[in-house]
Write a protein that holds these residues in place. Structure first.
Motif, short mmCIF file in Angstrom:
data_model
loop_
_atom_site.label_atom_id
_atom_site.label_comp_id
_atom_site.label_asym_id
_atom_site.label_seq_id
_atom_site.Cartn_x
_atom_site.Cartn_y
_atom_site.Cartn_z
N LYS A 127 9.22 -27.01 -36.54
CA LYS A 127 9.12 -26.20 -35.57
C LYS A 127 7.77 -25.95 -35.17
N PHE A 128 7.20 -25.73 -33.92
CA PHE A 128 5.94 -25.63 -33.54
C PHE A 128 5.96 -24.40 -32.64
N GLU A 129 4.95 -23.55 -32.78
CA GLU A 129 4.64 -22.35 -32.05
C GLU A 129 3.37 -22.59 -31.32
N PHE A 130 3.10 -22.07 -30.12
CA PHE A 130 2.00 -22.17 -29.45
C PHE A 130 1.47 -20.77 -29.01
N ASN A 131 0.16 -20.69 -28.94
CA ASN A 131 -0.54 -19.49 -28.23
C ASN A 131 -0.14 -18.25 -28.83
N GLY A 132 0.08 -18.03 -30.03
CA GLY A 132 0.39 -16.94 -30.71
C GLY A 132 1.80 -16.61 -30.56
N GLY A 133 2.71 -17.78 -30.64
CA GLY A 133 4.17 -17.61 -30.43
C GLY A 133 4.82 -17.42 -29.13
N LYS A 204 8.21 -23.27 -14.13
CA LYS A 204 8.76 -22.18 -13.92
C LYS A 204 9.45 -21.35 -14.88
N LYS A 205 9.75 -22.50 -16.06
CA LYS A 205 10.50 -21.77 -17.10
C LYS A 205 9.93 -21.65 -18.26
N ILE A 206 8.79 -22.08 -18.58
CA ILE A 206 7.88 -21.96 -19.69
C ILE A 206 6.62 -21.11 -19.54
N GLU A 207 6.27 -21.11 -18.22
CA GLU A 207 4.77 -20.64 -17.85
C GLU A 207 5.05 -19.15 -17.66
N LEU A 208 4.07 -18.35 -18.15
CA LEU A 208 4.13 -16.83 -17.43
C LEU A 208 3.62 -16.75 -16.22
N ASP A 209 2.85 -17.67 -15.79
CA ASP A 209 2.32 -17.95 -14.28
C ASP A 209 2.27 -19.48 -14.01
N SER A 210 3.33 -19.98 -13.29
CA SER A 210 3.40 -21.37 -13.07
C SER A 210 2.32 -21.82 -12.21
N ARG A 211 1.49 -20.81 -11.17
CA ARG A 211 0.32 -21.13 -10.47
C ARG A 211 -0.85 -21.20 -11.40
N LEU A 217 -0.82 -28.76 -18.13
CA LEU A 217 -1.76 -28.84 -17.27
C LEU A 217 -2.10 -30.02 -16.38
N THR A 218 -2.56 -29.93 -15.01
CA THR A 218 -2.79 -31.02 -14.38
C THR A 218 -4.09 -31.65 -14.52
N VAL A 219 -4.15 -32.93 -14.60
CA VAL A 219 -5.54 -33.52 -14.88
C VAL A 219 -5.76 -34.38 -13.70
N PHE A 220 -6.42 -33.90 -12.54
CA PHE A 220 -6.45 -34.40 -11.26
C PHE A 220 -6.84 -35.74 -11.40
N GLY A 221 -6.11 -36.63 -10.66
CA GLY A 221 -6.38 -38.01 -10.28
C GLY A 221 -5.66 -38.82 -11.57
N MET A 222 -5.37 -38.33 -12.56
CA MET A 222 -4.67 -38.94 -13.60
C MET A 222 -3.17 -38.65 -13.97
N GLY A 223 -2.99 -37.33 -14.13
CA GLY A 223 -1.52 -37.12 -14.42
C GLY A 223 -1.66 -35.53 -14.93
N TYR A 224 -1.06 -35.54 -16.29
CA TYR A 224 -0.72 -34.31 -16.91
C TYR A 224 -1.06 -34.40 -18.47
N LYS A 225 -1.55 -33.04 -19.07
CA LYS A 225 -1.75 -33.01 -20.32
C LYS A 225 -1.30 -31.66 -20.88
N PHE A 226 -0.93 -31.48 -22.21
CA PHE A 226 -0.41 -30.30 -22.72
C PHE A 226 -1.55 -29.52 -23.26
N GLY A 227 -1.79 -28.15 -22.87
CA GLY A 227 -3.10 -27.25 -23.02
C GLY A 227 -2.80 -26.11 -24.28
N GLY A 228 -1.32 -26.23 -24.62
CA GLY A 228 -1.48 -25.14 -25.70
C GLY A 228 -1.93 -25.25 -26.78
N ILE A 229 -2.25 -23.92 -27.59
CA ILE A 229 -2.96 -24.18 -28.90
C ILE A 229 -1.80 -23.91 -30.03
N LEU A 230 -1.72 -24.86 -30.93
CA LEU A 230 -1.04 -24.90 -31.98
C LEU A 230 -1.03 -23.56 -33.08
N ASP A 231 -0.13 -22.79 -33.37
CA ASP A 231 -0.44 -21.85 -34.16
C ASP A 231 -0.47 -22.21 -35.68
#
Length: 237
Positions: A127-133, A204-211, A217-231
């Protein structure tokens, strides 16, 4: 005993790294070209791959790309290319770390040990938790919660999220993500942009603010990456 596949066409580098790594208790397998390396990834099933980018038949980048189609084996790249673009390209292709030539064999050993520690820790976590649960992923139950509330994800959305969350910071191109989820029946060459739709729905489902996303996270010109911090306090190791 953990197995390492060492791929380099320079005999001296093979000999030196093999000696250092065997001294640390690793079982070493070697290849001096890309074709042989691809074969040994399947026959040896290494725990880690050390891959030189400059090979005589096909490039290390291409070897990495082909390996990543079927395997998540950690890859440490050896490169004489010191430019920022070259290093970023290696990570985008799927490498976990890189060392620039000329290098210290001791540095390579330390980086190998660090990568394998991370992999070993990840394998023990269910089980993984991110950003303070705020976000939690239960691998055994295949459940995702946001602030304690169960989130209903599609199989594709779940795969996108877990693949990125288990490799935080790694940049995934759209094609990389399509290859990760192709067994869900939606992989069609040339339709990389369909990933954008799934990412949008996932946000839309997991972000508090999808904007202003905190996780996908979007990496412009490349794709996407995960930016959460593991607890760290919430990982079961």
């Amino acid at each position: 005993m953990m197995k390492i596949l060492l791929v380099d066409d320079e005999k001296r580098i093979i000999e030196v790294l093999e000696a250092y790594l065997e001294r640390e208790g690793y079982e070493i397998h070697t290849a001096d070209n890309g074709i042989d390396a691809l074969k040994k990834v399947k026959t040896v099933s290494p725990d880690l791959m050390i891959l030189d980018l400059m090979l005589p038949d096909i490039s290390g980048e291409e070897v990495c790309r082909l390996v990543r189609k079927d395997s998540d084996v950690p890859i440490l790249m050896l490169t004489a290319k010191s430019s920022e673009d070259a290093r970023i390209n290696g990570i985008v292709m799927g490498a976990d770390d890189y060392v620039t030539k000329p290098f210290s064999p001791r540095e390579v050993v330390v980086r190998v040990q660090a990568i394998l520690r991370r992999v070993k820790k990840t394998e023990k976590v269910d089980k993984f938790e991110f950003n303070g649960g705020q976000l939690a992923i239960d691998i055994d139950k295949k459940e995702v919660t946001v602030n304690g509330q169960f989130i209903n994800l599609t199989p594709i959305e779940y795969k996108l999220l877990t693949n990125m969350a288990l490799n935080p910071g790694r940049v995934y191109s759209r094609m990389d993500l399509l290859e990760k989820i192709q067994d869900e029946g939606m992989f069609y060459e040339g339709y990389e942009r369909s990933v954008d739709t799934h990412i949008k729905n996932l946000r839309k489902k997991i972000e508090l603010d999808s904007r202003q996303p905190a996780f996908i996270l979007t990496v412009f010109g490349m794709g996407y990456k995960f930016g959460g911090i593991l607890d760290a306090a919430n990982t079961s190791v």
